[in-house]
Design an enzyme around this catalytic site. Sequence first.
Site, PDB file in Angstrom:
ATOM      1  N   GLU A   1       0.830  -1.212   0.000  1.00  0.00           N
ATOM      2  CA  GLU A   1       0.000   0.000   0.000  1.00  0.00           C
ATOM      3  C   GLU A   1       0.861   1.257   0.000  1.00  0.00           C
ATOM      4  OE1 GLU A   1      -3.716   0.017   0.290  1.00  0.00           O
ATOM      5  OE2 GLU A   1      -3.505  -2.036  -0.390  1.00  0.00           O
TER       6      GLU A   1
ATOM      7  N   HIS B   1      -4.751   1.476   7.322  1.00  0.00           N
ATOM      8  CA  HIS B   1      -3.347   1.767   6.995  1.00  0.00           C
ATOM      9  C   HIS B   1      -2.672   2.279   8.261  1.00  0.00           C
ATOM     10  CE1 HIS B   1      -4.477   2.705   2.526  1.00  0.00           C
ATOM     11  NE2 HIS B   1      -3.926   1.516   2.591  1.00  0.00           N
TER      12      HIS B   1
ATOM     13  N   CYS C   1      -3.061  11.162   3.706  1.00  0.00           N
ATOM     14  CA  CYS C   1      -3.343  10.254   2.579  1.00  0.00           C
ATOM     15  C   CYS C   1      -3.173  10.969   1.259  1.00  0.00           C
ATOM     16  CB  CYS C   1      -4.784   9.754   2.634  1.00  0.00           C
ATOM     17  SG  CYS C   1      -5.124   8.645   3.998  1.00  0.00           S
TER      18      CYS C   1
HETATM   19  N1  LIG Z   1      -5.064   6.450   2.227  1.00  0.00           N
HETATM   20  C1  LIG Z   1      -6.488   6.634   2.168  1.00  0.00           C
HETATM   21  C2  LIG Z   1      -7.093   5.724   1.185  1.00  0.00           C
HETATM   22  C3  LIG Z   1      -8.579   5.782   1.145  1.00  0.00           C
HETATM   23  C4  LIG Z   1      -9.137   4.870   0.102  1.00  0.00           C
HETATM   24  N2  LIG Z   1     -10.577   5.030  -0.012  1.00  0.00           N
HETATM   25  C5  LIG Z   1     -11.259   4.561  -1.060  1.00  0.00           C
HETATM   26  O1  LIG Z   1     -10.706   4.005  -1.980  1.00  0.00           O
HETATM   27  C6  LIG Z   1     -12.759   4.748  -1.057  1.00  0.00           C
HETATM   28  C7  LIG Z   1     -13.365   4.751  -2.415  1.00  0.00           C
HETATM   29  C8  LIG Z   1     -14.863   4.587  -2.385  1.00  0.00           C
HETATM   30  O2  LIG Z   1     -15.390   3.901  -1.510  1.00  0.00           O
HETATM   31  O3  LIG Z   1     -15.526   5.145  -3.286  1.00  0.00           O
HETATM   32  C9  LIG Z   1      -8.792   3.423   0.421  1.00  0.00           C
HETATM   33  O4  LIG Z   1      -9.501   2.808   1.220  1.00  0.00           O
HETATM   34  O5  LIG Z   1      -7.783   2.921  -0.088  1.00  0.00           O
END
Ligand SMILES: NCCC[C@H](NC(=O)CCC(=O)O)C(=O)O
EC number: 3.5.3.23
Length: 445
Positions: free
Chosen positions: A174, A250, A369
């Site tokens: 990640e 994370h 983020c």
């Molecule tokens: N570092 C923060 C990352 C947030 C990201 N959210 C998303 O992808 C949500 C997208 C949605 O639900 O439409 C994730 O979880 O990887």
Amino acid sequence: MKHFEANFDGLVGPTHNYAGLSFGNVASLNNAAATSSPKDAAKQGLKKAKALADLGLVQGMFAPQERPDIHSLRRMGFSGTDSDILNKAAKEAPALLRACCSASSMWTANAATVSPSADTHDGKLHFTPANLVDKLHRSIEPTTTGNILQATFNDSRYFKHHQHLPEHTSFGDEGAANHTRLCSEYGHAGVELFVYGQEATNPSAPRPQKFPARQTLEASQAVARLHQLDDDGTVYIQQNPDVIDQGVFHNDVIAVGNQNVLFYHEQAFLNTQAKLTEIKNKFGESALHFIEVPTSKVAIQDAVKSYLFNTQVVTLPSGEMAIIAPTNCQENPAVFAYLNELVTLNTPIKQVLYFDVKQSMQNGGGPACLRLRVAMNQDEVAAVNQHTLMNDGLFNRLNQWVDKHYRDRLLVADLADPQLLIESRTALDELTQIMQLGSVYQFQR
Ligand SMILES: NCCC[C@H](NC(=O)CCC(=O)O)C(=O)O
């Protein structure tokens, strides 16, 4: 030689929406099907990035990805014209269409892991795009991420780009969201902390029960090998599986570091004391500040809701540190009280600056983020594509570009609108000219 820590923020893309795609990310699930504002989202992000540039920090921007991702939909067997594909996917497999429309590349802390040249054997700055295999909508990012990184850091004398790790759960990666670098000065060799959620090859090792552990130890070790890091300059820490099960998907939701400061929640890690000792031993003589926040002051739920730790700890030109926090931290009484107390304590952190990034927060992405940190010396900064660096000119240009191309409101049902695809491609094509990126997108190739 002068050294800087640059932040590269992800420009929010024209399809920013709430599709509830991230199991284990509480905000993403809770806001599923809410109405988004791509325009507000992009402007909130630009405002934060500009404010950091105005504070005297080096600030860059990464272009968003091409969405809807027609190329991925074709790989999934949808055929015909672009609008046939959108139509069929919306009818036959709406979940796949949603996965191919997320603006999730805005969270550039997940774009890659970066090791500055002071830490690497060959003296180059290394990048490995994250494969993001745990989530379908994110697993389609790494190739274009690599293209954008290469177009931004496009000088092989200084920058070394690796391919993302093998696309298998054993190598779930990640990126920088699970990586922090401690150092006395940005230009000195530091200690890189790799925080992982599980050991893929050891079934008896601890792991969360409810939500996925997205990062594996095997992935972190592979990145450290690719980046030519010394064992003396790396520490692997397991994230506490219990907090992953409470929504800490994370490490950057529960810990953040900058120079000689590590700011983390009491429950963030496993074997905390032993790991802090290892960090101290590897860090050497200079003073380290471990700022541990106890559960009695901030509960895990408050940390997850407010994103207290998804803040940016930055060193200002004066040498003092500031915390860049989301306004959600002001709205949570326990967290606000904690931050007000923190700036009075004997640590380098002297002020907190709040930014409204709610459009991103509603999908689980806070200030940290939204940025990828790249520590560089002045020669390396000079070798970066200068059209990606934030200043008055780029800020005005990008705001005008957003005003021209972005919608005020977007619903998940709008994702199948062929007009949205046309709008997005027109916008991104123009953006590659503004930022002089070349043809980084599939639709341009
Ligand atoms: N570092 C923060 C990352 C947030 C990201 N959210 C998303 O992808 C949500 C997208 C949605 O639900 O439409 C994730 O979880 O990887």
